[in-house]
Design a protein around this motif. Structure first.
Motif: not given
Length: 194
Positions: A2-9
């Motif tokens: 998981t990317s901590p910079a992803a808006f959709r997550d």
């Protein structure tokens, strides 16, 4: 991963907020704008967006303004933590009405901190991260050099937990949160110590 910079997550936006909450000191749009601009710049936020349901590259930037805060409720972006991780972040204004002061809350969601692997618990009965506290306090200090404010507080969901009028220029002796308190035009930082 998981990317901590992803808006959709959605996990990045969960768990509450680690904040620098600033009591602006007035209910004036111009002063709120000055603090917002200074804070966004001090943090080095990448972008300014009104929609956390689309990734930054999938949407147009919005102006980093009080008008955009009113239109979208929150402004979102990405910021680099002191650890080097790029994470989602946001900002919201809590307007004071006729007799109070506006607040501007800059936050990194706890879910993004989890996904970035940042320790923030330390076994205490509340959330605390010395790394985040020091970084957010430094952002508050830099903001103050460009746009003075009445009070800043640092920690987990700290917005509105105190105010400048209640403190009356006196730093609390025991602090469960961090305080950025101006006294005679100089900003003093009292780190959380309990």
């Amino acid at each position: 991963m998981t990317s901590p910079a992803a808006f959709r997550d959605r996990t990045n936006w969960s768990g509450g907020y680690y904040e620098l909450a600033i009591e602006v000191g007035s209910i004036d749009d111009a002063q709120l704008q000055a603090v917002l601009s200074a804070l966004w710049s001090a943090a080095g936020v990448h972008g300014c967006f009104g929609d956390r349901d689309r990734e930054p590259e999938e949407q147009d930037r919005v102006p980093c303004t009080v008008g955009s805060l009113a239109e979208f409720g929150h402004l979102q972006g990405q910021v680099r933590l002191p650890t080097g991780q790029l994470v989602v972040c946001g900002c919201v204004a809590v307007r004071g009405g006729d007799e109070s002061s506006d607040w501007l809350d800059f936050y990194v969601p706890v879910g993004a901190l989890n996904n970035a692997g940042l320790a923030y618990w330390d076994g205490r009965p509340f959330f605390r991260s010395d790394v985040m506290d020091d970084w957010l306090a430094a952002l508050g200090k830099e903001t103050f050099t460009r746009a003075a404010f009445s009070l800043g507080v640092v920690g987990f969901e700290v917005s509105g937990c105190s105010d400048a009028a209640t403190l009356a220029g006196q730093m609390p002796q025991e602090r469960g949160i961090g305080y950025l308190l101006p006294v005679d035009g100089t900003l003093h930082y009292g780190a959380a110590d309990t």
